[in-house]
Design an enzyme around this catalytic site. Structure first.
Site, PDB file in Angstrom:
ATOM      1  N   ARG A   9     -50.480 -22.045   3.672  1.00 37.64           N
ATOM      2  CA  ARG A   9     -50.085 -23.446   3.737  1.00 37.64           C
ATOM      3  C   ARG A   9     -50.493 -24.207   2.492  1.00 37.64           C
ATOM      4  NH1 ARG A   9     -52.001 -25.554   9.469  1.00 37.64           N
ATOM      5  NH2 ARG A   9     -53.508 -23.900   9.212  1.00 37.64           N
ATOM      6  N   GLY A  67     -50.663 -19.625  16.412  1.00 38.52           N
ATOM      7  CA  GLY A  67     -50.395 -19.803  14.988  1.00 38.52           C
ATOM      8  C   GLY A  67     -50.702 -21.213  14.536  1.00 38.52           C
ATOM      9  N   CYS A  68     -50.114 -21.610  13.439  1.00 41.78           N
ATOM     10  CA  CYS A  68     -50.329 -22.941  12.881  1.00 41.78           C
ATOM     11  C   CYS A  68     -49.983 -24.016  13.903  1.00 41.78           C
ATOM     12  CB  CYS A  68     -49.475 -23.109  11.636  1.00 41.78           C
ATOM     13  SG  CYS A  68     -49.464 -24.778  10.977  1.00 41.78           S
ATOM     14  N   PHE A  69     -50.903 -24.944  14.106  1.00 45.97           N
ATOM     15  CA  PHE A  69     -50.646 -25.972  15.119  1.00 45.97           C
ATOM     16  C   PHE A  69     -49.563 -26.960  14.722  1.00 45.97           C
ATOM     17  CE2 PHE A  69     -55.138 -27.677  13.775  1.00 45.97           C
ATOM     18  CZ  PHE A  69     -54.701 -27.942  12.487  1.00 45.97           C
ATOM     19  N   TRP A  70     -49.190 -27.010  13.450  1.00 44.53           N
ATOM     20  CA  TRP A  70     -48.116 -27.912  13.038  1.00 44.53           C
ATOM     21  C   TRP A  70     -46.827 -27.604  13.798  1.00 44.53           C
ATOM     22  CZ3 TRP A  70     -48.718 -27.081   7.024  1.00 44.53           C
ATOM     23  CH2 TRP A  70     -49.911 -27.686   6.593  1.00 44.53           C
TER      24      TRP A  70
END
Length: 236
Positions: A9, A67-70
């Site tokens: 990221r 995974g990525c919380f976004w």
């Protein structure tokens, strides 16, 4: 050896903006490809064991990690009946619930999302169906897409016996139906605490739609939600 705190990221922030247009086209094309590992182009089956829709409005919460919380946050912000979705950390201690520390992969935390929803509009099982269908790949162990580390593992954090029962039954149902080519590695564990992430992580996908990580990894998830669950998708 301690893992470096660098990850994908941070890298994409520095890639030249002229690739955005190309990746936007690619993301659009990916809408035609199922995000789940079943590879069939169809949504996963509804849970055989689920709570009934409530007869009156109220608020309940669900906490998941994948995974990525976004991206997880972005998906559930567009689900009917979801009042709010908050990025944060679960699985570790309060003193280590900070992004830079969690990113070492040594805190037991996972990047998580707390979903506050109205059970008269959407059931817990329906939320799990979205989670397993379009929000992440539940067959990836300690990683998700380009992100690696235990902080990106797949988890359903349950807060009561009913959530535990529904989650375990749904995973067993999916495994029996062999909808994925690989084994589901999602953990089902009790929720001890949820710690909201730093303010700059909240609504990240909505606030940074041109970020290359969002364009390539997260925008297609929201597109798949709209395509596979039109009855649950809402514009926000």
């Amino acid at each position: 050896m301690q893992k470096p705190r660098f990850h994908y990221r941070g890298q994409v922030e520095d890639i030249v903006s002229k690739f955005v247009a190309f990746l936007s086209i690619l993301a659009t094309a990916l809408v035609l490809v199922p995000v789940n590992a079943a590879g069939s182009g169809n949504t996963l089956p509804s849970p055989s064991n689920d709570a009934a829709l409530a007869t009156a409005k109220s608020q309940q919460t669900a906490v998941v990690a994948g995974g990525c919380f976004w991206g997880i946050q972005a998906v559930f912000q567009h689900v009917k009946g979801v009042i709010s979705a908050t990025s944060g950390y679960s699985g570790g201690a309060a003193k280590t619930a900070e992004y830079e520390v969690v990113s070492t992969g040594e805190t037991r935390h996972a990047e998580s999302v707390k979903i506050t929803y109205d059970p008269s509009q959407v059931t817990y099982g329906q939320l799990l169906r979205v989670f397993f269908s379009v929000a992440h790949d539940p067959t990836q162990l300690n990683r998700q897409g380009p992100d690696e580390g235990s902080q990106y593992r797949s988890i359903v954090f349950y807060s009561n016996v009913e959530q535990k029962r529904i989650a375990e039954a749904y995973i067993a149902q999916l495994e029996k139906a062999r909808v994925f080519p690989n084994r589901i590695v999602t953990q089902v564990v009790p929720l001890n605490a949820f710690y909201p992430a730093e303010s700059y992580h909240q609504n990240y996908a909505a606030n940074h739609p041109d970020n290359l990580y969002i364009v390539y990894n997260d925008a297609p998830k929201v597109a798949h939600l709209q395509l596979q669950f039109p009855e649950l998708y809402v514009v926000k």
